[in-house]
Design an enzyme around this catalytic site. Structure first.
Site, PDB file in Angstrom:
ATOM      1  CB  CYS A   8      -0.129   0.520   7.921  1.00 40.40           C
ATOM      2  SG  CYS A   8       0.403   0.313   9.517  1.00 40.40           S
ATOM      3  CD  GLU A  27      -2.388  -1.156   2.445  1.00 42.70           C
ATOM      4  OE1 GLU A  27      -3.273  -1.967   2.826  1.00 42.70           O
ATOM      5  OE2 GLU A  27      -2.663  -0.228   3.449  1.00 42.70           O
TER       6      GLU A  27
END
Ligand code: SF4
Length: 345
Positions: free
Chosen positions: A329, A88
């Site tokens: 996250c 990501e």
């Protein structure tokens, strides 16, 4: 081999070893990083035979975009790498420019209790080209210039030290992205030997430490790394970094209700810092599913902030970026994997 993995001096060496002039390296680097050509055959100011040679030897693979979610000031990307590993990146539009937070590993072995990524064990570390191309892809995709890079996505950058330092060399090079060291921040959960190595490395950027508690008891509960490198040892390494680099060190502090937001912890943090050149960043916790933590109330964050201020500590409260775009996250990846399960299709 992916050409984005080469540092400038490695590119010069390759040219020399293959009978070419190293003086072509600046033109190749500018084509790759400043003009962002799509093919090595499009490199400007390079003769056709060298372009064809480079095209035959090097690839230019970039990550594949799987998902993108946006809010007013944040864009979050989920990428698949060549081996289909998922990573990501998060773009944050700040008033001082576009800041990009990138991942350094697939998964993470550090197992911080409050972190969604800690639930995905490390599969592997990213190669320099996989770090570089996160930046290049997003710049081109959104047609903007990234002015700051933060290694604070999935993974512990110092558990991938050599590749991260090669990445820093590439993006700092004047013919590359030409980002100054004050525009790159490496964030660590507290690997003391690598902090000391980083401080002495010519390509170092800024350092951020995920502190999250000033006392060993709380920090060891939140972060297993503290059992190996306790707070006093970590702060000593951070002070060495300040001395050697001449730059302040950021202390990241995620505010967790009833865990690390007590007034005595604010005072202990102030005492730990003393008059040294640290900057504390208080971060409202981005609540993720099933991790058992809640965000500190605004009153508790303000009381913590006030104690630090009264002790003359440089402290800011980070805006809560990205809760609407799943910016904790590992959260986008978790959602994607959940929705990709056959029973959910
Ligand atoms: S907070 Fe950072 S170091 Fe800790 S588990 Fe999450 S990604 Fe890893």
């Amino acid at each position: 081999m992916n050409i984005y993995g080469l540092t400038f001096s490695q590119l010069e060496k390759y040219l020399l070893q293959t009978g070419e002039k190293p003086s072509k390296a600046p033109f190749i680097y500018k084509g790759l990083y400043q003009q962002q050509v799509d093919s090595l055959l499009e490199l400007p100011a390079i003769r056709q035979s060298l372009k064809e040679k480079l095209h035959a030897v090097f690839t230019m693979e970039q990550p594949r975009l799987l998902a993108q979610t946006e809010s007013a000031d944040t864009v979050k990307f989920l990428f698949a790498l060549q081996d289909n590993s998922l990573i990501e990146a998060v773009l944050m539009r700040q008033n001082y420019g576009n800041s990009l937070c990138i991942s350094s590993q697939v998964g993470c072995n550090m197992a911080c209790a409050f972190c969604q990524s800690g639930r995905f064990k490390k599969v592997r570390s990213l190669q320099p080209e996989e770090l570089v191309t996160q930046v290049l892809f997003i710049q081109k995709h959104l047609q903007l210039k990234i002015s700051n890079i933060v290694l604070m996505g999935i993974g512990e950058p110092f558990d991938n030290y050599d590749n991260v330092m090669r990445f820093l060399e590439i993006v700092q090079h004047p013919h590359g992205l030409a980002l100054g060291p004050r525009h790159i921040t490496v964030s660590t959960c507290g690997l003391v030997p690598q902090i000391l190595q980083y401080a002495a490395h010519p390509a170092h950027g800024l350092l951020a430490i995920s502190l999250h508690a000033p006392d060993d008891e709380t920090r060891s509960r939140l972060m297993t790394i503290n059992r190996r490198y306790p707070v006093a040892q970590l702060m000593d390494a951070a002070r060495t970094c300040i001395r050697q680099t001449g730059k302040k060190v950021m202390l990241e502090y995620v505010m967790l209700q009833g865990i690390n937001d007590h007034p005595w912890q604010a005072q202990l943090l102030a005492d730990l810092i003393g008059t040294d050149d640290f900057h504390v960043n208080l971060i409202p916790y981005n609540e993720t599913q099933n991790l058992g933590f809640t965000q500190s109330s605004r009153e508790r964050i303000l009381a913590f902030y006030d104690i630090l201020k009264k002790n003359k500590i440089t402290v800011t409260m980070r805006r809560e970026f990205g809760s609407s775009v799943k910016a904790a996250c590992g959260q986008l990846r978790a959602d994607y994997e959940q929705s990709s399960k056959p029973e959910n299709r």
